[in-house]
Motif scaffolding. Structure first.
Motif, PDB file in Angstrom:
ATOM      1  N   GLU A 155      41.774  33.343  33.721  1.00 46.74           N
ATOM      2  CA  GLU A 155      41.452  34.153  34.889  1.00 46.74           C
ATOM      3  C   GLU A 155      40.033  34.692  34.755  1.00 46.74           C
ATOM      4  O   GLU A 155      39.702  35.340  33.766  1.00 46.74           O
ATOM      5  CB  GLU A 155      42.446  35.303  35.026  1.00 46.74           C
ATOM      6  CG  GLU A 155      42.161  36.144  36.217  1.00 46.74           C
ATOM      7  CD  GLU A 155      43.419  36.522  36.971  1.00 46.74           C
ATOM      8  OE1 GLU A 155      43.272  37.283  37.922  1.00 46.74           O
ATOM      9  OE2 GLU A 155      44.497  36.061  36.617  1.00 46.74           O
ATOM     10  N   PRO A 156      39.176  34.426  35.739  1.00 42.92           N
ATOM     11  CA  PRO A 156      37.793  34.889  35.643  1.00 42.92           C
ATOM     12  C   PRO A 156      37.661  36.367  35.979  1.00 42.92           C
ATOM     13  O   PRO A 156      38.526  36.958  36.630  1.00 42.92           O
ATOM     14  CB  PRO A 156      37.076  34.041  36.695  1.00 42.92           C
ATOM     15  CG  PRO A 156      38.124  33.763  37.712  1.00 42.92           C
ATOM     16  CD  PRO A 156      39.412  33.634  36.936  1.00 42.92           C
ATOM     17  N   ARG A 157      36.571  36.941  35.517  1.00 40.90           N
ATOM     18  CA  ARG A 157      36.188  38.279  35.941  1.00 40.90           C
ATOM     19  C   ARG A 157      35.367  38.074  37.210  1.00 40.90           C
ATOM     20  O   ARG A 157      34.457  37.235  37.239  1.00 40.90           O
ATOM     21  CB  ARG A 157      35.343  38.949  34.861  1.00 40.90           C
ATOM     22  CG  ARG A 157      34.927  40.362  35.194  1.00 40.90           C
ATOM     23  CD  ARG A 157      34.244  41.020  34.004  1.00 40.90           C
ATOM     24  NE  ARG A 157      33.007  40.354  33.648  1.00 40.90           N
ATOM     25  CZ  ARG A 157      31.799  40.734  34.084  1.00 40.90           C
ATOM     26  NH1 ARG A 157      31.678  41.754  34.891  1.00 40.90           N
ATOM     27  NH2 ARG A 157      30.718  40.075  33.699  1.00 40.90           N
ATOM     28  N   THR A 158      35.692  38.790  38.267  1.00 38.64           N
ATOM     29  CA  THR A 158      35.016  38.611  39.549  1.00 38.64           C
ATOM     30  C   THR A 158      34.088  39.788  39.808  1.00 38.64           C
ATOM     31  O   THR A 158      34.484  40.941  39.685  1.00 38.64           O
ATOM     32  CB  THR A 158      36.055  38.489  40.689  1.00 38.64           C
ATOM     33  OG1 THR A 158      36.956  37.432  40.369  1.00 38.64           O
ATOM     34  CG2 THR A 158      35.391  38.194  42.013  1.00 38.64           C
ATOM     35  N   VAL A 159      32.849  39.453  40.149  1.00 37.67           N
ATOM     36  CA  VAL A 159      31.853  40.453  40.533  1.00 37.67           C
ATOM     37  C   VAL A 159      31.295  39.991  41.870  1.00 37.67           C
ATOM     38  O   VAL A 159      30.567  39.008  41.945  1.00 37.67           O
ATOM     39  CB  VAL A 159      30.731  40.567  39.478  1.00 37.67           C
ATOM     40  CG1 VAL A 159      29.682  41.577  39.938  1.00 37.67           C
ATOM     41  CG2 VAL A 159      31.277  40.925  38.119  1.00 37.67           C
ATOM     42  N   GLY A 160      31.701  40.692  42.943  1.00 32.62           N
ATOM     43  CA  GLY A 160      31.321  40.245  44.283  1.00 32.62           C
ATOM     44  C   GLY A 160      31.945  38.887  44.544  1.00 32.62           C
ATOM     45  O   GLY A 160      33.149  38.708  44.428  1.00 32.62           O
TER      46      GLY A 160
END
Length: 140
Positions: free
Chosen positions: A28-33
């Motif tokens: 699961e990725p870390r989402t920024v915008g």
């Protein structure tokens, strides 16, 4: 980590004595915008020094690595990832290939590793890039 995410090598420069690789955790990725970032590490192994340094890899970074492979094929140097936000490396396609791992901008520590790569190193690293792209395409 126990989330079941798989770790893939994005690239590897290696000979019988030492290696520098980037391992990307395709969970699961870390989402920024709108951007997704995947946990990764630069892994350096040699008889002299062994180390790991964390970084985050985005889909743009994967595209940038492909451009770096093109530059290396043209016998030009490459720096990756761009932006100075984390650890990075510089690759000079000499004989042997020189890979310099730079820790984050705050420590300014750098380790240069000369690697006597196999003749098919570019093709192998292109295949690794394809595997990582496929893995992140199916991640949540």
């Amino acid at each position: 980590m126990v989330d079941g995410a798989q770790t893939f090598e994005l690239f590897r420069f290696a000979d019988s004595v030492q290696s520098v690789a980037v391992e990307v955790r395709c969970g699961e990725p870390r989402t920024v915008g709108e951007d997704r970032y995947y946990a990764a590490q630069i892994v350096l192994k040699s008889d002299f020094v062994n180390g790991r340094v964390d970084l985050q890899v985005s889909l743009e970074d994967l595209d940038e690595w492909e451009r770096c492979l093109d530059a290396l094929q043209a016998e030009e140097g490459a720096q990756w990832p761009a932006g100075g936000r984390s650890a990075w490396l510089e690759v000079v396609p000499d004989d042997p290939v020189e890979v310099t791992v730079h820790d984050s901008p705050s420590t300014q520590i750098a380790v240069c590793v000369p690697v006597d790569v196999a003749s098919d190193w570019l093709e192998e690293n292109r295949l690794r890039l394809v595997r990582v792209r496929k893995a992140v395409a199916v991640s949540p």
